[in-house]
Every structure is written in structure tokens, then in C-alpha cells.
Design a protein around this motif. Structure first.
Motif, short mmCIF file in Angstrom:
data_model
loop_
_atom_site.label_atom_id
_atom_site.label_comp_id
_atom_site.label_asym_id
_atom_site.label_seq_id
_atom_site.Cartn_x
_atom_site.Cartn_y
_atom_site.Cartn_z
N THR A 1 0.85 -1.13 0.21
CA THR A 1 -0.08 0.17 -0.11
C THR A 1 1.05 1.28 0.08
O THR A 1 1.52 1.45 1.03
CB THR A 1 -1.14 0.31 1.09
N PRO A 2 1.15 1.91 -1.11
CA PRO A 2 1.81 2.98 -1.15
C PRO A 2 1.07 4.44 -0.15
O PRO A 2 -0.17 4.56 -0.27
CB PRO A 2 1.94 3.51 -2.63
N LEU A 3 2.01 4.93 0.42
CA LEU A 3 1.74 6.20 0.88
C LEU A 3 1.69 7.35 0.01
O LEU A 3 2.67 7.57 -0.81
CB LEU A 3 2.63 6.56 2.05
N GLU A 4 0.88 8.49 -0.15
CA GLU A 4 0.90 9.58 -1.06
C GLU A 4 1.90 10.27 -0.44
O GLU A 4 1.98 10.65 0.73
CB GLU A 4 -0.54 10.07 -0.92
N VAL A 5 2.88 11.12 -1.24
CA VAL A 5 3.69 12.07 -0.75
C VAL A 5 3.07 13.20 -0.17
O VAL A 5 3.72 13.53 1.01
CB VAL A 5 4.50 12.64 -1.87
N SER A 6 1.88 13.44 -0.52
CA SER A 6 1.24 14.56 0.29
C SER A 6 1.13 14.25 1.81
O SER A 6 1.03 15.19 2.62
CB SER A 6 -0.23 15.14 -0.53
N ARG A 7 0.56 13.04 1.86
CA ARG A 7 0.46 12.63 3.45
C ARG A 7 1.67 12.88 4.25
O ARG A 7 1.75 13.02 5.36
CB ARG A 7 -0.16 11.02 3.48
N LEU A 8 2.89 12.23 3.61
CA LEU A 8 3.96 12.21 4.24
C LEU A 8 4.47 13.96 4.52
O LEU A 8 4.87 14.12 5.47
CB LEU A 8 5.22 11.68 3.40
#
Length: 81
Positions: free
Chosen positions: A44-51
Motif C-alpha cells: 500500500t503506497p503512501l501518498e507524498v502529500s500525506r508524508l
């Protein structure tokens, strides 16, 4: 008027948030570097925006609650005339 600490914080950090995101896109597009971030659940990839949100301590749920409170207050004010 309701207190809006999360919205206030967002107003302060939004330009930096945008700049970090644009920088990461630039690096990927011009240098071919791809950033793959993964959370605890495999696949499940994390969105860069969430990081970036996490790094800048942006709470999207709190922002939405504060926006709704402001809208409710504005609607109540409009109803009163």
C-alpha cells in the motif's frame, strides 16, 4: 467565531507544503528519481502529500472540522438576517 488553530497552521505552511511537493515532482521528472514510500501494510503506497502533511504537522481531519464549523456559523448568521 470558532477557534481555527489547524486552519491557521495550514495557512502558514501551505506554501512550504506546495514547494516540497513541487520539488519532489521536479526531481522525479528531471532526474528520473522516483520516491516509493510504503506504510505498514505491505503493498500500500503512501501518498507524498500525506508524508508532507506528517512532516509539517498538518491535520486534514481537524482542518475539515474547522471549515465545517465556520460554514455552520456563517449559515447560522445568514439565517438570522
Amino acid at each position: 467565531m470558532p477557534m481555527t488553530p489547524s486552519l491557521d497552521h495550514w495557512r502558514e505552511v501551505a506554501p512550504l507544503h506546495r514547494a516540497i511537493g513541487e520539488f519532489l515532482e521536479h526531481v522525479e521528472e528531471t532526474h528520473g528519481l522516483r520516491f516509493d514510500f510504503w506504510n505498514a501494510r505491505p503493498g500500500t503506497p503512501l501518498e507524498v502529500s500525506r508524508l508532507i502533511d506528517e512532516f509539517l504537522e498538518v491535520d486534514r481531519e481537524a482542518i475539515e472540522r474547522e471549515r465545517r464549523a465556520l460554514l455552520e456559523q456563517a449559515s447560522a448568521g445568514d439565517a438570522r438576517g
